[in-house]
Design a protein around this motif. Structure first.
Motif, PDB file in Angstrom:
ATOM      1  N   PHE A 141      35.374  47.940  39.592  1.00  0.00           N
ATOM      2  CA  PHE A 141      35.741  48.055  38.180  1.00  0.00           C
ATOM      3  C   PHE A 141      36.489  46.816  37.708  1.00  0.00           C
ATOM      4  CE2 PHE A 141      39.404  49.105  35.422  1.00  0.00           C
ATOM      5  CZ  PHE A 141      38.712  49.315  34.228  1.00  0.00           C
ATOM      6  N   LEU A 142      37.457  46.368  38.495  1.00  0.00           N
ATOM      7  CA  LEU A 142      38.251  45.209  38.093  1.00  0.00           C
ATOM      8  C   LEU A 142      37.388  43.956  38.009  1.00  0.00           C
ATOM      9  CD1 LEU A 142      40.993  43.971  37.442  1.00  0.00           C
ATOM     10  CD2 LEU A 142      41.362  43.685  39.907  1.00  0.00           C
ATOM     11  N   ALA A 143      36.514  43.733  38.991  1.00  0.00           N
ATOM     12  CA  ALA A 143      35.690  42.523  39.010  1.00  0.00           C
ATOM     13  C   ALA A 143      34.742  42.477  37.818  1.00  0.00           C
ATOM     14  CB  ALA A 143      34.899  42.453  40.319  1.00  0.00           C
ATOM     15  N   VAL A 144      34.069  43.600  37.530  1.00  0.00           N
ATOM     16  CA  VAL A 144      33.099  43.612  36.434  1.00  0.00           C
ATOM     17  C   VAL A 144      33.814  43.492  35.090  1.00  0.00           C
ATOM     18  CG1 VAL A 144      31.275  44.933  35.307  1.00  0.00           C
ATOM     19  CG2 VAL A 144      31.470  44.945  37.797  1.00  0.00           C
ATOM     20  N   THR A 145      34.945  44.153  34.943  1.00  0.00           N
ATOM     21  CA  THR A 145      35.683  44.078  33.681  1.00  0.00           C
ATOM     22  C   THR A 145      36.213  42.667  33.449  1.00  0.00           C
ATOM     23  OG1 THR A 145      36.337  46.390  33.966  1.00  0.00           O
ATOM     24  CG2 THR A 145      37.517  45.124  32.313  1.00  0.00           C
ATOM     25  N   ARG A 146      36.731  42.027  34.489  1.00  0.00           N
ATOM     26  CA  ARG A 146      37.202  40.643  34.340  1.00  0.00           C
ATOM     27  C   ARG A 146      36.049  39.714  33.966  1.00  0.00           C
ATOM     28  NH1 ARG A 146      41.969  38.591  35.951  1.00  0.00           N
ATOM     29  NH2 ARG A 146      40.940  36.662  36.607  1.00  0.00           N
ATOM     30  N   ARG A 147      34.911  39.941  34.557  1.00  0.00           N
ATOM     31  CA  ARG A 147      33.758  39.108  34.215  1.00  0.00           C
ATOM     32  C   ARG A 147      33.388  39.290  32.741  1.00  0.00           C
ATOM     33  NH1 ARG A 147      28.137  38.027  37.347  1.00  0.00           N
ATOM     34  NH2 ARG A 147      29.635  37.024  38.695  1.00  0.00           N
ATOM     35  N   ALA A 148      33.366  40.534  32.281  1.00  0.00           N
ATOM     36  CA  ALA A 148      33.012  40.790  30.883  1.00  0.00           C
ATOM     37  C   ALA A 148      34.020  40.164  29.925  1.00  0.00           C
ATOM     38  CB  ALA A 148      32.918  42.293  30.645  1.00  0.00           C
ATOM     39  N   VAL A 149      35.294  40.240  30.279  1.00  0.00           N
ATOM     40  CA  VAL A 149      36.342  39.746  29.384  1.00  0.00           C
ATOM     41  C   VAL A 149      36.443  38.229  29.424  1.00  0.00           C
ATOM     42  CG1 VAL A 149      38.844  39.721  29.004  1.00  0.00           C
ATOM     43  CG2 VAL A 149      37.673  41.893  29.425  1.00  0.00           C
ATOM     44  N   HIS A 150      36.426  37.648  30.617  1.00  0.00           N
ATOM     45  CA  HIS A 150      36.680  36.219  30.748  1.00  0.00           C
ATOM     46  C   HIS A 150      35.425  35.361  30.586  1.00  0.00           C
ATOM     47  CE1 HIS A 150      40.938  36.407  32.040  1.00  0.00           C
ATOM     48  NE2 HIS A 150      40.586  37.579  32.537  1.00  0.00           N
ATOM     49  N   ARG A 151      34.289  35.851  31.034  1.00  0.00           N
ATOM     50  CA  ARG A 151      33.077  35.049  30.957  1.00  0.00           C
ATOM     51  C   ARG A 151      32.259  35.349  29.717  1.00  0.00           C
ATOM     52  NH1 ARG A 151      33.233  30.719  32.903  1.00  0.00           N
ATOM     53  NH2 ARG A 151      30.988  30.620  33.225  1.00  0.00           N
ATOM     54  N   LEU A 152      32.137  36.649  29.377  1.00  0.00           N
ATOM     55  CA  LEU A 152      31.340  37.020  28.208  1.00  0.00           C
ATOM     56  C   LEU A 152      32.171  37.143  26.948  1.00  0.00           C
ATOM     57  CD1 LEU A 152      28.998  39.728  29.785  1.00  0.00           C
ATOM     58  CD2 LEU A 152      28.614  37.263  29.536  1.00  0.00           C
ATOM     59  N   ARG A 153      33.503  37.053  27.087  1.00  0.00           N
ATOM     60  CA  ARG A 153      34.417  37.149  25.951  1.00  0.00           C
ATOM     61  C   ARG A 153      34.289  38.479  25.216  1.00  0.00           C
ATOM     62  NH1 ARG A 153      38.380  33.887  27.242  1.00  0.00           N
ATOM     63  NH2 ARG A 153      37.564  31.892  27.986  1.00  0.00           N
ATOM     64  N   VAL A 154      34.054  39.543  25.983  1.00  0.00           N
ATOM     65  CA  VAL A 154      34.028  40.891  25.411  1.00  0.00           C
ATOM     66  C   VAL A 154      35.466  41.381  25.302  1.00  0.00           C
ATOM     67  CG1 VAL A 154      33.223  43.267  25.735  1.00  0.00           C
ATOM     68  CG2 VAL A 154      31.781  41.343  26.434  1.00  0.00           C
ATOM     69  N   PRO A 155      35.878  41.933  24.187  1.00  0.00           N
ATOM     70  CA  PRO A 155      37.248  42.451  24.074  1.00  0.00           C
ATOM     71  C   PRO A 155      37.545  43.485  25.148  1.00  0.00           C
ATOM     72  CG  PRO A 155      36.215  42.352  21.910  1.00  0.00           C
ATOM     73  CD  PRO A 155      35.141  42.044  22.908  1.00  0.00           C
ATOM     74  N   LEU A 156      38.773  43.481  25.617  1.00  0.00           N
ATOM     75  CA  LEU A 156      39.177  44.416  26.661  1.00  0.00           C
ATOM     76  C   LEU A 156      38.949  45.862  26.229  1.00  0.00           C
ATOM     77  CD1 LEU A 156      40.560  44.898  29.422  1.00  0.00           C
ATOM     78  CD2 LEU A 156      42.752  44.905  28.206  1.00  0.00           C
ATOM     79  N   ALA A 157      39.179  46.170  24.960  1.00  0.00           N
ATOM     80  CA  ALA A 157      39.037  47.537  24.460  1.00  0.00           C
ATOM     81  C   ALA A 157      37.587  48.016  24.462  1.00  0.00           C
ATOM     82  CB  ALA A 157      39.612  47.645  23.046  1.00  0.00           C
ATOM     83  N   ILE A 158      36.649  47.103  24.603  1.00  0.00           N
ATOM     84  CA  ILE A 158      35.239  47.482  24.733  1.00  0.00           C
ATOM     85  C   ILE A 158      34.808  47.442  26.190  1.00  0.00           C
ATOM     86  CG2 ILE A 158      32.870  46.823  24.159  1.00  0.00           C
ATOM     87  CD1 ILE A 158      33.891  45.766  21.510  1.00  0.00           C
ATOM     88  N   ALA A 159      35.208  46.388  26.890  1.00  0.00           N
ATOM     89  CA  ALA A 159      34.756  46.200  28.266  1.00  0.00           C
ATOM     90  C   ALA A 159      35.284  47.281  29.200  1.00  0.00           C
ATOM     91  CB  ALA A 159      35.184  44.821  28.766  1.00  0.00           C
ATOM     92  N   ALA A 160      36.588  47.559  29.146  1.00  0.00           N
ATOM     93  CA  ALA A 160      37.186  48.498  30.100  1.00  0.00           C
ATOM     94  C   ALA A 160      36.603  49.909  29.981  1.00  0.00           C
ATOM     95  CB  ALA A 160      38.702  48.521  29.933  1.00  0.00           C
ATOM     96  N   PRO A 161      36.514  50.510  28.784  1.00  0.00           N
ATOM     97  CA  PRO A 161      35.917  51.856  28.701  1.00  0.00           C
ATOM     98  C   PRO A 161      34.463  51.887  29.159  1.00  0.00           C
ATOM     99  CG  PRO A 161      37.131  51.341  26.699  1.00  0.00           C
ATOM    100  CD  PRO A 161      37.051  50.074  27.485  1.00  0.00           C
ATOM    101  N   ALA A 162      33.683  50.871  28.768  1.00  0.00           N
ATOM    102  CA  ALA A 162      32.266  50.869  29.132  1.00  0.00           C
ATOM    103  C   ALA A 162      32.088  50.782  30.643  1.00  0.00           C
ATOM    104  CB  ALA A 162      31.551  49.713  28.440  1.00  0.00           C
ATOM    105  N   VAL A 163      32.841  49.912  31.291  1.00  0.00           N
ATOM    106  CA  VAL A 163      32.686  49.731  32.734  1.00  0.00           C
ATOM    107  C   VAL A 163      33.198  50.950  33.496  1.00  0.00           C
ATOM    108  CG1 VAL A 163      33.336  48.323  34.725  1.00  0.00           C
ATOM    109  CG2 VAL A 163      32.777  47.221  32.547  1.00  0.00           C
ATOM    110  N   TRP A 164      34.345  51.490  33.096  1.00  0.00           N
ATOM    111  CA  TRP A 164      34.894  52.646  33.808  1.00  0.00           C
ATOM    112  C   TRP A 164      33.955  53.844  33.692  1.00  0.00           C
ATOM    113  CZ3 TRP A 164      39.076  52.999  37.040  1.00  0.00           C
ATOM    114  CH2 TRP A 164      39.427  54.286  37.455  1.00  0.00           C
TER     115      TRP A 164
END
Length: 673
Positions: A141-164
């Motif tokens: 969960f942490l690795a995929v969420t960090r990738r979405a936030v840092h590499r794809l620039r997806v907001p945390l409020a979107i990335a974290a719920p979707a990945v979890w």
């Protein structure tokens, strides 16, 4: 998105300008200046201490554990992931971060699943193996969420719920699935909120909770990160911390509040209805027998007689139309052999079963079940082990037998979803040593059923579930859909067709016209006697509770050791008409105590680990709700887990998209770590 101060600047850069130059001037030692510069650069490049990631992950583990039973502090679920999400905002990944997160996950799952060890010593390896497997989802969960936030620039409020949510959906299906302890389960007492489960499954509630945690995480100040030792001991005043603009933070908070309000509004509208129509009156027979002695031949007669006494105590006083026994609590095996099967074939297929058991009329349990239904003056659903033999087919089943007075057994359901290492051993041929993690050893081997069964009781239609089947959302939804649309319900396989009449005394249950009617009641037969007086009993109950909401169908549960209950289509545990207490364990009372309520007067908790008879009128599903919703909502209900499946798809996109764009340098290192 940007950094709190100097994002993505070289480690040897200043907040006020370019690279620092060694001091020079009269009396300055060049070698000393170089040494000072190296010290400064080394400080700036130092990693955060390992204690920081371990601390926040253990904090999340503690909060998650307290969220579920035995503490049952569901409100903590709304903030439980905040410490873990703090690691997502770090621009620089601390050394050993993923190892620390895995350790925290292992601690959480090992403690949460500790009830698994209670059944048998051989279950301890299975407990530890499952905890290890589930702990891997934390760093994933942490690795995929960090990738979405840092590499794809997806907001945390979107990335974290979707990945979890995507990961919860994945673990609910992968390797037969483990759908326990989903975050949304913690809200079982918030009846208004959880009504949205009929549209999104329990995953929609999880999404709201993770969104709230992400919104809170974005508001946390840098100072808190320093106190928790999540930042390197740099000489810089600013911190390499990813944060959003105030506007984006406000949007995250507003989105969380609005979606929560929408869910509650939907729940309020959903519950504004007339009282549920009254269905059949049922008696739930709940024994208190530990599973170690369940198959003890010396106690078979005692188990049988005590179950008869518990159910019989309600016959005259409450007149139930249906008496339900728990899973496998009929202590003798039902043996069903085709007349063309030879003794040699029976010996080869079932070496532990005596031939006279197959051939002797006195060993046939079907007349006994018929007679008991006649004595009760009510239909019965009884959990029984079944062995079936034809010339080319042999199988052992975990079954539910449907018995009617005078008619005898008129239907039998064989469990579809088997429990790994309890009812079958996966990869047994390829990895024979796996037999050692089963309480039954190499003798484990139940055959999975192959169709949904519908039991007809007067005008009501009942769909049976056995054991942990009531914890599998997609399975229960499939069974209800299949029974209501006639897709596979009551259609025996070729192997079963040849012996169907001989086994059940009937050619089927209902007609094609009847099979197209709605399912009225889900009936779960369970044996939780493996887990003694543990939190597993409560957690199993609340996990099953969501199946009633998702299918809008009442659920009745007869559970050895408890917790037996009647649950309406809104997920409310209904109070019983009578709760007769016959004592616990060896202290079986012939004259039961009639409790006014199902709850213990001292603790307020539902009574469990007791010999008991629970009498209740089943609150039926109202057909009017279908008219109140649009066709789109009906379609959503049919497919159910659309939200979670979509989140899983987005999770895979987050993993693969940077690679496809050729930006896999930092991202690959992040994932591999």
């Amino acid at each position: 998105m940007g950094a709190a101060a100097i994002p993505n600047q070289p480690a040897n850069s200043d907040t006020a300008g370019g690279p620092r130059q060694p001091a020079s001037g009269p009396g300055t030692d060049p070698s000393a200046s170089t040494a000072v510069s190296r010290i400064i650069d080394s400080a700036r490049q130092a990693d955060a201490p390992r204690v920081g990631p371990l601390t926040v992950t253990l904090l999340t583990a503690c909060l998650l554990w307290a969220t579920f039973f035995p503490l049952n502090q569901g409100w903590l679920g709304w903030v439980a992931l905040v410490p873990l999400l703090m690691l997502v905002r770090l621009e620089r990944r601390p050394k050993w971060m993923y190892r620390c997160v895995w350790l925290g996950g292992a601690a959480y799952w090992t403690v949460s699943l500790s009830w698994m060890r209670l059944g048998d010593l051989t279950m301890i390896p299975a407990w530890l193996a499952l905890a290890f497997y589930l702990s891997l989802y934390f760093p994933l969960f942490l690795a995929v969420t960090r990738r979405a936030v840092h590499r794809l620039r997806v907001p945390l409020a979107i990335a974290a719920p979707a990945v979890w949510v995507g990961i919860e959906y994945l673990r609910s299906h992968l390797l037969t699935g483990f759908g326990w302890y989903l975050l949304g389960h913690s809200q079982w007492e918030f009846t208004t909120l959880i009504q949205m489960a009929d549209l999104t499954g329990v995953y929609g509630i999880t999404l709201l909770m993770v969104l709230a945690s992400a919104a809170i995480t974005e508001l946390l100040p840098v100072g808190l990160y320093r106190k928790l030792r999540l930042l390197p001991p740099s000489l810089e005043v600013a911190a390499p911390l990813l944060t959003g603009s105030p506007r984006r933070q406000l949007v995250s908070v507003l989105a969380s509040v609005l979606l929560f309000s929408a869910a509650v509004t939907y729940g309020l509208q959903r519950r504004q209805r007339e009282e549920f129509p009254v269905g059949p009156r049922v008696t739930l027979v709940q024994g208190d027998f530990r599973s170690q002695v369940k198959h003890d031949e010396g106690r078979a007669e005692q188990i049988y007689l005590q179950h008869l006494a518990i159910g019989g105590a309600t016959v005259q006083s409450h007149r139930p139309q249906l008496v339900i026994w728990p899973e496998t609590m009929f202590p003798w095996t039902m043996l069903l052999a085709d007349e063309n099967v030879t003794d040699e074939q029976l010996k080869q297929a079932f070496p532990n079963t005596a031939i006279q058991g197959w051939r002797s009329p006195q060993a046939d349990v079907r007349p006994a079940l018929r007679d008991k239904a006649e004595q009760h003056g009510a239909a019965m659903i009884v959990g029984v082990a079944t062995q079936v033999a034809t010339p080319d087919f042999a199988a052992r089943y975990n079954s539910a037998a449907f018995v009617k007075p005078r008619a005898g057994i008129v239907g039998r359901y064989d469990k579809l979803h088997r429990v790994p290492f309890g009812e079958f051993i996966p990869f047994q041929r390829e990895l024979p040593f796996l037999s050692g993690v089963s309480a039954y050893g190499s003798a484990t081997g139940l055959t999975a059923g192959d169709h949904v069964e519908v039991f007809e009781l007067d005008q009501w239609r009942l769909v049976p579930l056995i054991c942990f089947e009531d914890t599998v959302p997609h399975l229960v939804r499939m069974m209800v859909n299949s029974a209501e649309t006639n897709e596979g319900a009551n259609e025996p396989t070729p192997n079963e067709s040849a012996t169907h009449d001989a086994r059940n005394g009937t050619s089927g249950v209902g007609t094609d016209t009847a099979l197209r009617r709605q399912v009225d009641v889900l009936v779960n037969l369970t044996n939780d006697g493996w887990f003694r007086d543990s939190s597993e009993q409560e957690q199993h109950l609340v996990t099953a509770l969501f199946r009633a909401i998702e299918t809008r169908t009442p659920l009745v549960r007869a559970v050895n050791t408890g917790i037996s209950a009647v649950i309406d289509g809104d997920g409310m545990i209904r109070e019983s008409i009578a709760w007769l207490d016959f004592g616990a364990g060896e202290e079986f009372k012939s004259q039961p105590t009639d409790h006014v309520t199902m709850r213990d007067s001292e603790t307020g908790r539902l009574r469990k680990s007791r010999h008991a008879a629970i009498v209740a009128d089943v609150p039926l599903r109202s057909s009017l709700w279908i008219l109140a919703l649009a066709f789109l909502i009906l379609l959503i209900w049919h497919y159910g887990d659309w939200l979670a499946a979509g989140c899983l798809l987005l999770t895979f996109v987050a993993i693969g998209f940077p690679v496809l764009r050729g930006r896999d340098t930092d991202a690959t290192a992040e994932a591999k770590a």
